[in-house]
Enzyme design. Structure first.
Site, PDB file in Angstrom:
ATOM      1  N   LYS A  64     -13.874  -0.297  15.539  1.00  0.00           N
ATOM      2  CA  LYS A  64     -12.582  -0.995  15.428  1.00  0.00           C
ATOM      3  C   LYS A  64     -11.865  -1.016  16.777  1.00  0.00           C
ATOM      4  O   LYS A  64     -11.266  -1.998  17.171  1.00  0.00           O
ATOM      5  CB  LYS A  64     -11.724  -0.257  14.385  1.00  0.00           C
ATOM      6  CG  LYS A  64     -10.751  -1.143  13.649  1.00  0.00           C
ATOM      7  CD  LYS A  64     -10.102  -0.395  12.482  1.00  0.00           C
ATOM      8  CE  LYS A  64     -10.694  -0.772  11.143  1.00  0.00           C
ATOM      9  NZ  LYS A  64     -10.064  -0.110  10.007  1.00  0.00           N
ATOM     10  N   ASN A  81       0.849  -1.194   0.000  1.00  0.00           N
ATOM     11  CA  ASN A  81       0.000   0.000   0.000  1.00  0.00           C
ATOM     12  C   ASN A  81       0.885   1.244   0.000  1.00  0.00           C
ATOM     13  O   ASN A  81       2.114   1.141   0.004  1.00  0.00           O
ATOM     14  CB  ASN A  81      -0.950  -0.014   1.195  1.00  0.00           C
ATOM     15  CG  ASN A  81      -0.187  -0.096   2.489  1.00  0.00           C
ATOM     16  OD1 ASN A  81       0.522   0.829   2.856  1.00  0.00           O
ATOM     17  ND2 ASN A  81      -0.292  -1.218   3.178  1.00  0.00           N
ATOM     18  N   PHE A 130      -4.216   2.676  14.941  1.00  0.00           N
ATOM     19  CA  PHE A 130      -4.586   3.699  13.967  1.00  0.00           C
ATOM     20  C   PHE A 130      -5.689   3.107  13.092  1.00  0.00           C
ATOM     21  O   PHE A 130      -5.807   1.887  12.977  1.00  0.00           O
ATOM     22  CB  PHE A 130      -3.382   4.086  13.100  1.00  0.00           C
ATOM     23  CG  PHE A 130      -2.614   5.269  13.624  1.00  0.00           C
ATOM     24  CD1 PHE A 130      -1.979   5.211  14.851  1.00  0.00           C
ATOM     25  CD2 PHE A 130      -2.534   6.444  12.881  1.00  0.00           C
ATOM     26  CE1 PHE A 130      -1.278   6.306  15.343  1.00  0.00           C
ATOM     27  CE2 PHE A 130      -1.836   7.550  13.347  1.00  0.00           C
ATOM     28  CZ  PHE A 130      -1.203   7.477  14.585  1.00  0.00           C
ATOM     29  N   ASP A 164      -4.032 -10.439  12.828  1.00  0.00           N
ATOM     30  CA  ASP A 164      -4.098  -9.035  13.234  1.00  0.00           C
ATOM     31  C   ASP A 164      -3.087  -8.794  14.364  1.00  0.00           C
ATOM     32  O   ASP A 164      -3.227  -9.351  15.456  1.00  0.00           O
ATOM     33  CB  ASP A 164      -5.511  -8.718  13.719  1.00  0.00           C
ATOM     34  CG  ASP A 164      -5.709  -7.230  13.829  1.00  0.00           C
ATOM     35  OD1 ASP A 164      -6.145  -6.630  12.846  1.00  0.00           O
ATOM     36  OD2 ASP A 164      -5.371  -6.669  14.886  1.00  0.00           O
ATOM     37  N   ILE A 165      -2.088  -7.965  14.079  1.00  0.00           N
ATOM     38  CA  ILE A 165      -0.999  -7.793  15.052  1.00  0.00           C
ATOM     39  C   ILE A 165      -1.492  -7.061  16.290  1.00  0.00           C
ATOM     40  O   ILE A 165      -1.321  -7.525  17.420  1.00  0.00           O
ATOM     41  CB  ILE A 165       0.183  -7.015  14.418  1.00  0.00           C
ATOM     42  CG1 ILE A 165       0.678  -7.747  13.160  1.00  0.00           C
ATOM     43  CG2 ILE A 165       1.313  -6.844  15.434  1.00  0.00           C
ATOM     44  CD1 ILE A 165       1.684  -6.972  12.344  1.00  0.00           C
TER      45      ILE A 165
HETATM   46  O1  PMT Z   1       2.862   6.082   6.530  1.00  0.00           O
HETATM   47  P1  PMT Z   1       2.240   7.403   6.111  1.00  0.00           P
HETATM   48  O2  PMT Z   1       2.389   7.671   4.632  1.00  0.00           O
HETATM   49  O3  PMT Z   1       2.744   8.541   6.964  1.00  0.00           O
HETATM   50  O4  PMT Z   1       0.656   7.309   6.365  1.00  0.00           O
HETATM   51  C1  PMT Z   1       0.144   7.162   7.659  1.00  0.00           C
HETATM   52  C2  PMT Z   1      -1.023   6.151   7.703  1.00  0.00           C
HETATM   53  C3  PMT Z   1      -2.171   6.644   6.842  1.00  0.00           C
HETATM   54  C4  PMT Z   1      -0.562   4.782   7.197  1.00  0.00           C
HETATM   55  C5  PMT Z   1      -1.439   6.046   9.218  1.00  0.00           C
HETATM   56  O5  PMT Z   1      -1.837   7.311   9.684  1.00  0.00           O
HETATM   57  C6  PMT Z   1      -2.542   5.032   9.427  1.00  0.00           C
HETATM   58  O6  PMT Z   1      -3.711   5.307   9.261  1.00  0.00           O
HETATM   59  N1  PMT Z   1      -2.153   3.774   9.808  1.00  0.00           N
HETATM   60  C7  PMT Z   1      -3.079   2.629   9.954  1.00  0.00           C
HETATM   61  C8  PMT Z   1      -3.334   2.073   8.589  1.00  0.00           C
HETATM   62  C9  PMT Z   1      -4.186   0.820   8.637  1.00  0.00           C
HETATM   63  O7  PMT Z   1      -3.737  -0.234   8.267  1.00  0.00           O
HETATM   64  O8  PMT Z   1      -5.365   0.981   9.166  1.00  0.00           O
HETATM   65  P2  PMT Z   1      -6.443  -0.230   9.353  1.00  0.00           P
HETATM   66  O9  PMT Z   1      -7.696   0.483   9.644  1.00  0.00           O
HETATM   67  O10 PMT Z   1      -6.397  -1.164   8.188  1.00  0.00           O
HETATM   68  O11 PMT Z   1      -5.902  -1.026  10.608  1.00  0.00           O
HETATM   69  C10 PMT Z   1      -6.334  -0.762  11.936  1.00  0.00           C
HETATM   70  C11 PMT Z   1      -5.209  -1.050  12.917  1.00  0.00           C
HETATM   71  O12 PMT Z   1      -4.897  -2.444  12.909  1.00  0.00           O
HETATM   72  C12 PMT Z   1      -3.935  -0.316  12.649  1.00  0.00           C
HETATM   73  O13 PMT Z   1      -3.399   0.080  13.897  1.00  0.00           O
HETATM   74  C13 PMT Z   1      -3.032  -1.354  11.999  1.00  0.00           C
HETATM   75  O14 PMT Z   1      -1.667  -1.120  12.274  1.00  0.00           O
HETATM   76  C14 PMT Z   1      -3.524  -2.621  12.684  1.00  0.00           C
HETATM   77  N2  PMT Z   1      -3.381  -3.883  11.907  1.00  0.00           N
HETATM   78  C15 PMT Z   1      -4.041  -4.048  10.722  1.00  0.00           C
HETATM   79  C16 PMT Z   1      -3.949  -5.266  10.054  1.00  0.00           C
HETATM   80  C17 PMT Z   1      -3.149  -6.293  10.631  1.00  0.00           C
HETATM   81  N3  PMT Z   1      -3.002  -7.468  10.007  1.00  0.00           N
HETATM   82  N4  PMT Z   1      -2.515  -6.095  11.791  1.00  0.00           N
HETATM   83  C18 PMT Z   1      -2.626  -4.906  12.452  1.00  0.00           C
HETATM   84  O15 PMT Z   1      -2.046  -4.746  13.519  1.00  0.00           O
END
Ligand code: PMT
Length: 407
Positions: free
Chosen positions: A342, A212, A328, A311-312
């Site tokens: 979430k 991504n 985030f 999911d970490i």
């Molecule tokens: O890196 P930049 O260009 O500065 O951009 C910043 C950002 C947009 C990436 C950042 O601000 C952000 O939004 N990060 C979270 C992106 C994301 O994957 O969001 P999500 O809604 O898909 O995931 C929710 C949370 O679960 C996040 O904390 C993610 O780290 C975590 N996750 C998701 C999938 C997974 N398999 N394991 C996780 O831990």
């Protein structure tokens, strides 16, 4: 100029040496760390760098003249000297250093130097013989005695072809040293903070992967802000083109599974875990050893079977004892609603949501705008540089951490 109280306000003095061409880069480095920067050029500096370039990166009009009636009407030089949280002079030539050391105030920059009570940092840049000259060394010592912090110079090959001390240290090093030194309240003193940043890559074959647009900037800015607030920071980074901020332990990973292993190993030692990384939710079911040939693929549409990644953040938040967990959320619709859900589903103490349907914030941009959601309320942070967002989030997270009885 920004009105945000938390952005540190920096007067960037630029004097007339060849290293002045790096000034726009320094402005960018300072702004990335959340600073509001007003460049002040000496007359000679304008021969090496344009006001237009500085105005574009600083988003503030550069100042050059003591006798600029229009600029003085907007903010007089004494007011400007009071406005600054820090004065950074880079490059500082031998001539400027001599004038500063002797209290000569014959232009705007030297006048501001005398009028400010803010900490002053200078990054000397000159020919090696000029640097080693007894007069320069005397002046440098006098400035040190007056409380000025001298950054560098670096050793190396110089523009004039000579070798030795005299090169200006790199803009990133200057920005790091200045932002670390000025007034960040040590709200995370003694805590250990684990942060993930950047994307993950999920390979299909040796050359193709699913990923991504995450640049890692928001996560790296948060790591730096946490370090400046006194935390011991470990940063688990996906593949990004960012250098490691000083004083931070960095572990590079590529895939979601590698990220999970790195986090799982370190989470028991962390007080706070912030999951900024954009982790791929799925990976190809089969990873091919050799590059897939077109002839090996089905004709027409090519389908790739995907497998869910674990999911970490959920795996860390769901098991006691655990660190204070902040996730985030990158959303494109109903951001608050989805983020609240979430946070609850993944058992996180707090979640930071950004609306990534807006191309000016979030993925791979220098700014962000977020809402921090926790059990007791929500805090909206308007659009600002990611460094400033990071500083604000560190303040908020430190307060939540302390009120959860963890601090
Ligand atoms: O890196 P930049 O260009 O500065 O951009 C910043 C950002 C947009 C990436 C950042 O601000 C952000 O939004 N990060 C979270 C992106 C994301 O994957 O969001 P999500 O809604 O898909 O995931 C929710 C949370 O679960 C996040 O904390 C993610 O780290 C975590 N996750 C998701 C999938 C997974 N398999 N394991 C996780 O831990």
């Amino acid at each position: 100029m920004q009105t945000d109280n938390h952005a540190s306000r920096i007067l960037l003095g630029i004097s007339g040496g060849i290293a002045a061409y790096k000034a726009p880069l320094l402005v960018r480095n300072l702004r990335t760390r959340g600073a509001d920067v007003v460049p002040v050029l000496t007359q000679n500096a304008s021969r090496f760098v344009t006001e237009t370039a500085l105005q574009a990166v600083a988003d503030n009009r550069p100042r050059t003249e003591l006798w600029d009636a229009e600029a003085e009407a907007a903010m007089g030089h004494i007011e400007l000297a009071r406005w600054a949280d820090a004065v950074v002079i880079a490059p500082a030539t031998a001539n400027l250093i001599a004038r500063l050391a002797n209290g000569i105030a014959d232009d705007l920059l030297t006048t501001l130097y005398l009028a400010t009570t803010a900490p002053v940092f200078i990054a000397p840049a000159m020919n090696v013989k000029m640097w080693e000259h007894a007069a320069t060394q005397r002046n440098i010592q006098r400035l040190r005695d007056d409380g000025v912090t001298v950054l560098g110079p670096a050793h190396g090959e110089q523009a004039c072809g000579e070798f030795g001390p005299g090169r200006m240290i790199e803009p990133q090093e200057i920005a790091e040293a200045v932002t670390a030194a000025i007034g960040t309240p040590r709200v995370l003193d003694g805590t250990r903070v684990l942060i993930t940043a950047g994307p993950t890559r999920e390979f299909l074959d040796p050359v193709r992967f699913i990923s991504n647009r995450s640049s890692g900037r928001q996560g790296f800015a948060l790591a730096e802000a946490a370090r400046n607030a006194g935390a011991e920071v470990t940063l688990v980074a996906g593949p990004v083109h960012l250098s490691t901020p000083t004083g931070i332990e960095r572990i590079d990973v590529v895939s979601a599974r590698e990220m999970k292993d790195a986090v799982t190993e370190r989470a028991p030692d962390a007080d706070i875990f912030v999951s900024v990384a954009a982790v791929a939710d799925y990976r190809p079911h089969t990873v091919h050893d050799q590059k897939l040939k077109k002839s090996q693929q089905q004709s027409g549409d090519f389908r790739v079977a995907l497998k869910e990644n674990e999911d970490i953040v959920g795996s860390i938040a769901g098991v006691e004892p655990r660190p204070f967990v902040v996730g985030f959320a990158a959303e494109t619709e109903n951001p608050l609603e989805y983020a609240r859900e979430k946070r609850r589903r993944k058992c996180m103490d707090a979640i930071v949501v950004n609306d990534v349907s807006d191309a000016a914030i979030g993925f791979d941009s220098s700014d962000n705008a977020v809402t921090l959601i926790h059990a007791g309320g929500e805090v909206g942070l308007p659009k600002m540089p990611k460094g400033a967002i990071a500083r604000r989030l560190v303040d908020e997270i430190a307060t939540l951490y302390a009120s959860a009885g963890r601090g």
